[in-house]
Design a protein around this motif. Structure first.
Motif, PDB file in Angstrom:
ATOM      1  N   PRO A 170       0.841  -1.205   0.000  1.00 44.33           N
ATOM      2  CA  PRO A 170       0.000   0.000   0.000  1.00 44.33           C
ATOM      3  C   PRO A 170       0.875   1.253   0.000  1.00 44.33           C
ATOM      4  N   ALA A 171       1.217   1.717  -1.204  1.00 44.09           N
ATOM      5  CA  ALA A 171       2.227   2.763  -1.332  1.00 44.09           C
ATOM      6  C   ALA A 171       1.651   4.090  -1.817  1.00 44.09           C
ATOM      7  N   THR A 172       0.332   4.227  -1.805  1.00 40.54           N
ATOM      8  CA  THR A 172      -0.266   5.546  -2.032  1.00 40.54           C
ATOM      9  C   THR A 172      -1.040   5.924  -0.789  1.00 40.54           C
ATOM     10  N   ALA A 173      -1.213   7.223  -0.564  1.00 37.71           N
ATOM     11  CA  ALA A 173      -1.922   7.685   0.639  1.00 37.71           C
ATOM     12  C   ALA A 173      -3.348   7.147   0.653  1.00 37.71           C
ATOM     13  N   ALA A 174      -4.012   7.146  -0.526  1.00 40.06           N
ATOM     14  CA  ALA A 174      -5.413   6.705  -0.568  1.00 40.06           C
ATOM     15  C   ALA A 174      -5.519   5.228  -0.178  1.00 40.06           C
ATOM     16  N   ARG A 175      -4.645   4.423  -0.765  1.00 34.55           N
ATOM     17  CA  ARG A 175      -4.681   2.988  -0.475  1.00 34.55           C
ATOM     18  C   ARG A 175      -4.332   2.722   0.987  1.00 34.55           C
ATOM     19  N   LEU A 176      -3.295   3.397   1.494  1.00 30.03           N
ATOM     20  CA  LEU A 176      -2.874   3.181   2.884  1.00 30.03           C
ATOM     21  C   LEU A 176      -3.987   3.587   3.841  1.00 30.03           C
ATOM     22  N   ARG A 177      -4.653   4.712   3.538  1.00 27.22           N
ATOM     23  CA  ARG A 177      -5.756   5.179   4.387  1.00 27.22           C
ATOM     24  C   ARG A 177      -6.855   4.114   4.450  1.00 27.22           C
ATOM     25  N   ALA A 178      -7.166   3.535   3.298  1.00 27.56           N
ATOM     26  CA  ALA A 178      -8.198   2.491   3.248  1.00 27.56           C
ATOM     27  C   ALA A 178      -7.765   1.251   4.043  1.00 27.56           C
ATOM     28  N   VAL A 179      -6.497   0.898   3.897  1.00 23.15           N
ATOM     29  CA  VAL A 179      -5.981  -0.266   4.638  1.00 23.15           C
ATOM     30  C   VAL A 179      -6.098  -0.026   6.141  1.00 23.15           C
ATOM     31  N   LEU A 180      -5.750   1.186   6.584  1.00 22.56           N
ATOM     32  CA  LEU A 180      -5.777   1.480   8.024  1.00 22.56           C
ATOM     33  C   LEU A 180      -7.203   1.423   8.576  1.00 22.56           C
ATOM     34  N   VAL A 181      -8.159   1.901   7.779  1.00 24.21           N
ATOM     35  CA  VAL A 181      -9.558   1.833   8.202  1.00 24.21           C
ATOM     36  C   VAL A 181      -9.968   0.363   8.379  1.00 24.21           C
ATOM     37  N   GLU A 182      -9.552  -0.476   7.432  1.00 26.40           N
ATOM     38  CA  GLU A 182      -9.844  -1.913   7.527  1.00 26.40           C
ATOM     39  C   GLU A 182      -9.208  -2.551   8.765  1.00 26.40           C
ATOM     40  N   VAL A 183      -7.960  -2.173   9.028  1.00 21.59           N
ATOM     41  CA  VAL A 183      -7.250  -2.740  10.184  1.00 21.59           C
ATOM     42  C   VAL A 183      -8.012  -2.411  11.466  1.00 21.59           C
ATOM     43  N   ARG A 184      -8.477  -1.170  11.572  1.00 23.60           N
ATOM     44  CA  ARG A 184      -9.256  -0.754  12.744  1.00 23.60           C
ATOM     45  C   ARG A 184     -10.582  -1.526  12.811  1.00 23.60           C
ATOM     46  N   ARG A 185     -11.255  -1.624  11.677  1.00 23.13           N
ATOM     47  CA  ARG A 185     -12.586  -2.217  11.647  1.00 23.13           C
ATOM     48  C   ARG A 185     -12.525  -3.713  11.959  1.00 23.13           C
ATOM     49  N   GLN A 186     -11.547  -4.378  11.342  1.00 22.02           N
ATOM     50  CA  GLN A 186     -11.474  -5.831  11.482  1.00 22.02           C
ATOM     51  C   GLN A 186     -10.775  -6.275  12.755  1.00 22.02           C
ATOM     52  N   GLY A 187      -9.921  -5.388  13.287  1.00 27.09           N
ATOM     53  CA  GLY A 187      -9.159  -5.771  14.473  1.00 27.09           C
ATOM     54  C   GLY A 187      -7.883  -6.536  14.148  1.00 27.09           C
ATOM     55  N   PHE A 188      -7.476  -6.524  12.887  1.00 21.02           N
ATOM     56  CA  PHE A 188      -6.207  -7.164  12.518  1.00 21.02           C
ATOM     57  C   PHE A 188      -5.739  -6.615  11.182  1.00 21.02           C
ATOM     58  N   ALA A 189      -4.471  -6.846  10.864  1.00 26.60           N
ATOM     59  CA  ALA A 189      -3.916  -6.493   9.547  1.00 26.60           C
ATOM     60  C   ALA A 189      -3.627  -7.781   8.796  1.00 26.60           C
ATOM     61  N   TYR A 190      -4.000  -7.811   7.531  1.00 25.46           N
ATOM     62  CA  TYR A 190      -3.797  -8.996   6.694  1.00 25.46           C
ATOM     63  C   TYR A 190      -3.059  -8.533   5.454  1.00 25.46           C
ATOM     64  N   CYS A 191      -1.821  -8.972   5.276  1.00 27.06           N
ATOM     65  CA  CYS A 191      -0.917  -8.346   4.316  1.00 27.06           C
ATOM     66  C   CYS A 191      -0.288  -9.373   3.383  1.00 27.06           C
ATOM     67  N   PRO A 192      -0.994  -9.766   2.331  1.00 26.60           N
ATOM     68  CA  PRO A 192      -0.423 -10.713   1.387  1.00 26.60           C
ATOM     69  C   PRO A 192       0.571 -10.036   0.450  1.00 26.60           C
ATOM     70  N   GLY A 193       1.825 -10.435   0.508  1.00 26.62           N
ATOM     71  CA  GLY A 193       2.818  -9.951  -0.437  1.00 26.62           C
ATOM     72  C   GLY A 193       3.168  -8.478  -0.315  1.00 26.62           C
ATOM     73  N   TYR A 194       2.957  -7.840   0.815  1.00 21.64           N
ATOM     74  CA  TYR A 194       3.285  -6.410   0.940  1.00 21.64           C
ATOM     75  C   TYR A 194       4.794  -6.164   0.945  1.00 21.64           C
ATOM     76  N   VAL A 195       5.553  -7.077   1.594  1.00 14.44           N
ATOM     77  CA  VAL A 195       7.004  -6.905   1.705  1.00 14.44           C
ATOM     78  C   VAL A 195       7.727  -7.738   0.651  1.00 14.44           C
ATOM     79  N   HIS A 196       7.239  -8.933   0.420  1.00 17.39           N
ATOM     80  CA  HIS A 196       7.833  -9.852  -0.556  1.00 17.39           C
ATOM     81  C   HIS A 196       6.702 -10.686  -1.146  1.00 17.39           C
ATOM     82  N   PRO A 197       6.718 -10.942  -2.464  1.00 15.03           N
ATOM     83  CA  PRO A 197       5.591 -11.664  -3.076  1.00 15.03           C
ATOM     84  C   PRO A 197       5.320 -13.027  -2.440  1.00 15.03           C
ATOM     85  N   ASP A 198       6.357 -13.663  -1.884  1.00  9.75           N
ATOM     86  CA  ASP A 198       6.190 -15.022  -1.369  1.00  9.75           C
ATOM     87  C   ASP A 198       5.661 -15.076   0.058  1.00  9.75           C
ATOM     88  N   ALA A 199       5.613 -13.930   0.744  1.00  8.87           N
ATOM     89  CA  ALA A 199       5.293 -13.944   2.175  1.00  8.87           C
ATOM     90  C   ALA A 199       3.990 -13.221   2.464  1.00  8.87           C
TER      91      ALA A 199
END
Lengths: 263, 263
Positions: A170-199
């Protein structure tokens, strides 16, 4: 107690400690001099004094390393040690079941600092290490800490250029803002391939007795379908750890000003 | 760069770090001043500078603590971190099977310094903590490190008065000498009630690629008949860790001058 050019002795000692990295834990005095910009004579004198306190040590081949005494003093009364000790049984439980990597991160400055990591042999790629850092927007622990952190931190991070590690970061402000709202709403962060495609990383907040988020507990597993099953595991461990720290009932999180929705 | 009374600024900073203990991880500036013998103004100025580097931090209530940055720099390039990381899977294995406490100690000065400890809830009493120390003659890890350490260390320890924690502590030179010979002969230390009547410790040596003993792996369990069953467990883990560190075949330990039999 300033030196001629206005830099204090302590500032120079700090620069010497900063010269050592996980990749280069042993340096000669001339390497230290080059890396710190200190005169060889100055570096040599300071190194000798720090060796005398056990804050640095010398190898058989005269290369200099971080000393055991520095580690001991930094660790034995560190606020991070009690958090890490409380976290260990929960982390071990997750590690027994999930394997791969389990890690504990805290907010430090504008980054996540990792206090602990348990890794299985042959686990998926992971850039994290103990006492290592990652930017907040890319790491699952960082996103949890950012979502629950001070509003001015979020504004600052959203204002800065965001490094793109993979196409999924999530490398744009709009996308990151949306991700943060989801993290708050869901109570967790779920990050497929954010740092490395395999992880794939999943993280949940850890709260202390005040109800504040003080850390994030995360698992790193292969980025494969079915990895969602780790989410309830890491959430359960993070809630258990929160309760062990005296946190109020985490199933009813309080809404506070400055929470992610406000950004 | 000495102050008027001949003490360096670094020496004063070291004294400040040493003022923090696991029991008192947060101190006011006047407490720091009292504990270090530094003038309040001097302590205040040094604390402010160390806070600016993140080596100390201030609580909301202005009490001072060890800073995360000091921990980070002391840990990330610490020689102890790679040993500890290599040890963790072996320690976790032992902990899964034995429960109670599993710990990793290294020789530092005339004491054992503990790099890591895993503890189960409700485990037997244990005075050890991470970044904590115990005298060599009383701790199972210490006895292993002493038995395999330099001959002049053994002479020094045997010459000094030995604190008796319980009636079972080897607190005379003759008894300690006999215990060390046994530790060498058997390849492990078995210590029922040496530190506390209720606790039994067993430790085995960890060797690196040079074949030298670089650490001791120990378990602490209740002091009960049948506790001898932990010995093969801790020996197996210590040998596995040694092999992971590249140690030569540990079943044929080399005899070197200065080994315990020589004392």
């Amino acid at each position: 107690m300033r030196t001629r050019n206005g830099e204090s002795v302590l500032a120079r000692a700090v620069r010497i400690f900063e010269a050592f990295t996980p990749e280069e834990p042993a340096l000669t005095v001339s390497e230290i001099s080059r890396r710190t910009g200190l005169h060889v004579a100055t570096a040599s004198r300071l190194v000798a004094e720090l060796v005398s306190y056990g804050f640095l040590t010398r190898d058989a081949d005269r290369r200099v390393r971080i000393g055991m005494r520095l580690w001991e003093l930094a660790t034995r009364a560190s606020p991070s040690l009690s958090l890490r000790n409380a976290a260990m049984p929960f982390m071990e439980g997750v590690h027994d079941v999930v394997g791969h990597h389990v890690q504990l991160g805290v907010l430090d400055g504008d980054e996540v600092l990792f206090l602990e990591r348990l890794s299985a042999p042959g686990a998926v790629i992971n850039y994290t290490r103990i006492a290592g850092r990652l930017p907040l927007h890319v790491s699952s622990s960082g996103l949890v800490l950012l979502a629950h952190g001070p509003a001015e931190l979020r504004r600052r991070v959203l204002d800065e250029p965001l490094h793109r590690y993979t196409p999924d970061t999530p490398a744009t402000a709009a996308r990151l803002r949306a991700v943060l709202v989801e993290v708050r709403r869901q109570g967790f962060a779920y990050c497929p391939g954010y740092v490395h495609p395999d992880a794939l990383a999943a993280a949940a907040p850890v709260r202390d007795a005040s109800g504040e988020v003080v850390a994030a507990l995360a698992v790193i597993v292969p980025n494969e379908p079915g990895a969602t099953s780790v989410v309830p595991v890491v959430r359960t461990a993070a809630r258990g750890l929160s309760r062990a720290l005296g946190a109020p009932d985490a199933s009813r999180p309080r809404q506070r000003p400055g929470d992610a929705e406000a950004v």
